[in-house]
Design a protein around this motif. Structure first.
Motif, mmCIF file in Angstrom:
data_model
loop_
_atom_site.group_PDB
_atom_site.id
_atom_site.type_symbol
_atom_site.label_atom_id
_atom_site.label_comp_id
_atom_site.label_asym_id
_atom_site.label_seq_id
_atom_site.Cartn_x
_atom_site.Cartn_y
_atom_site.Cartn_z
ATOM 1 N N THR A 6 74.271 6.304 -4.631
ATOM 2 C CA THR A 6 75.430 6.659 -5.458
ATOM 3 C C THR A 6 75.143 6.429 -6.931
ATOM 4 O OG1 THR A 6 76.842 5.949 -3.627
ATOM 5 C CG2 THR A 6 77.895 6.264 -5.749
ATOM 6 N N ILE A 7 74.460 5.303 -7.226
ATOM 7 C CA ILE A 7 74.112 5.005 -8.623
ATOM 8 C C ILE A 7 73.182 6.072 -9.183
ATOM 9 C CG2 ILE A 7 72.897 3.375 -10.118
ATOM 10 C CD1 ILE A 7 73.862 1.140 -8.236
ATOM 11 N N GLY B 275 75.243 -2.930 2.269
ATOM 12 C CA GLY B 275 76.355 -2.285 1.581
ATOM 13 C C GLY B 275 77.632 -2.369 2.386
ATOM 14 N N VAL C 56 70.981 -5.560 -9.353
ATOM 15 C CA VAL C 56 70.730 -4.128 -9.538
ATOM 16 C C VAL C 56 71.788 -3.281 -8.839
ATOM 17 C CG1 VAL C 56 69.080 -2.267 -9.096
ATOM 18 C CG2 VAL C 56 68.256 -4.512 -9.809
ATOM 19 N N ALA C 57 72.136 -3.680 -7.622
ATOM 20 C CA ALA C 57 73.104 -2.918 -6.823
ATOM 21 C C ALA C 57 74.102 -3.878 -6.195
ATOM 22 C CB ALA C 57 72.382 -2.103 -5.741
ATOM 23 N N ARG D 22 76.825 -3.557 -4.795
ATOM 24 C CA ARG D 22 77.451 -3.102 -3.545
ATOM 25 C C ARG D 22 76.435 -2.854 -2.449
ATOM 26 N NH1 ARG D 22 81.765 1.500 -4.375
ATOM 27 N NH2 ARG D 22 82.133 0.864 -2.212
ATOM 28 N N SER E 117 74.366 1.613 -1.980
ATOM 29 C CA SER E 117 74.973 2.110 -3.215
ATOM 30 C C SER E 117 73.948 2.653 -4.198
ATOM 31 C CB SER E 117 75.779 0.994 -3.895
ATOM 32 O OG SER E 117 74.918 -0.047 -4.333
ATOM 33 N N LEU E 118 72.653 2.402 -3.939
ATOM 34 C CA LEU E 118 71.618 2.896 -4.857
ATOM 35 C C LEU E 118 71.642 4.414 -4.957
ATOM 36 C CD1 LEU E 118 68.616 0.550 -3.949
ATOM 37 C CD2 LEU E 118 69.985 0.537 -6.050
#
Length: 317
Positions: free
Chosen positions: A304-305, A252, A294-295, A297, A301-302
């Motif tokens: 945050t998602i 990230g 999927v992510a 960033r 970032s997972l």
């Protein structure tokens, strides 16, 4: 719980060698040591990339130089670890200053190409320098001495030394990012012209960040030289810089622990897949594509998602 997560993880990291020995899994001490070293250099790259907007394709030059400082010092009979680390910091700071002064006068793809070109100069220099092994690299006779009655010749002791350096690096980077320097660097990344208009000397801030990242990468390189008891020109090659960029992107970009997560994910994938498949790089590439889909960033970032999705469900309810 979020505040306790990092201290608990640190305690677990400190106890890891003892737990590995108790379970008969001493091999993984070396694996985690390598992860921590690469996490250190990946974090330094993330510092200039994620917070300074500098996409360096030659960051491995500092990593390799740190390893060569260790090997050359050992070749000439220097046995003090502190002196070797000081030399590694000074050499990489000087080289980082020179490369930064040249490269930071360019932007975008030109900056990428110049950092790669200058790094390749050092690579070919060590390939052709037969006195220090040339293309065959240079061995480190033994791990240097810490002094004060401390011995890091064993894998456990060396692991704790590497962990201490990693923690020190993260504390330094955290303090820098929380300071006025870090805020100015972030402002320059977002809009350099506006930052210059309000009085920030953008080139000086970026150059300082570049040199700091070079020193941290150099210290990590010194540690990899002590770990492998070997320094190879391959550590300076542009492909090594590409791997470091992949680690940061995987973890990230711009996330504080992105370098750590990316290095851990990449090296663990390499460790697992290389034992089962001859062309393991193909599967790593496929996994990286999946992560990007999927992510975009990175792994960091997972969280945050997931938080965003949870908030959306609450608002929907």
């Amino acid at each position: 719980m979020q505040r306790l997560f990092v201290p608990l993880l640190l305690v677990l990291a400190v106890l890891l060698p003892l737990l590995a020995q108790a379970s008969g899994m001493e091999y993984y001490i070396g694996v985690v040591t390598r992860i921590l070293i690469f996490a250190m250099v990946a974090a330094s790259l993330n510092f200039i990339l994620g917070y300074g907007g500098m996409v360096s394709f030659g960051h491995a030059v500092f990593f390799g130089l740190g390893a060569y400082v260790t090997a050359i010092a050992s070749f000439h009979g220097i046995t003090s670890a502190w002196l070797i680390w000081l030399l590694a910091a000074l050499v990489t700071a000087l080289v980082g200053l020179v490369i930064g002064v040249i490269a930071l006068r360019t932007r975008a793809v030109y900056f990428i190409m110049i950092t790669m070109a200058l790094a390749q100069l050092f690579y070919y220099f060590f390939v052709g320098f037969r006195y220090y092994g040339g293309d065959d690299g240079l061995q480190v006779t033994a791990r240097p001495l810490l002094g004060f009655g401390l011995d890091m010749s064993g894998d456990n002791a060396f692991y704790w030394v590497v962990l201490a350096w990693l923690v020190a690096s993260f504390v330094l980077l955290q303090q820098l990012l929380a300071s006025r320097f870090g805020l100015a660097l972030n402002a320059i990344r977002q809009n350099e012209r506006r930052a210059q208009a309000i009085g920030y000397p953008a080139l000086r801030y970026k150059l300082a960040a570049f040199v700091i990242a070079a020193v941290i990468a150099g210290l990590a390189g010194s540690l990899i030289g002590m770990s492998n008891l070997f320094a190879s020109p391959k550590l300076l090659h542009w492909s090594q810089s590409g791997i470091l960029l992949v680690m940061v992107a995987l973890g990230g970009v711009g996330y504080f622990y992105g370098g750590l997560l990316g290095a851990a994910a990449f090296l663990l994938l390499e460790e697992v897949l290389s034992t089962h498949f001859e062309y393991w790089q193909i599967y790593v590439g496929l996994i990286l594509l999946l992560v990007v889909m999927v992510a975009p960033r990175g792994v960091s970032s997972l969280a945050t998602i997931g938080k965003t999705l949870k908030q959306g469900e609450q608002h929907g309810a």
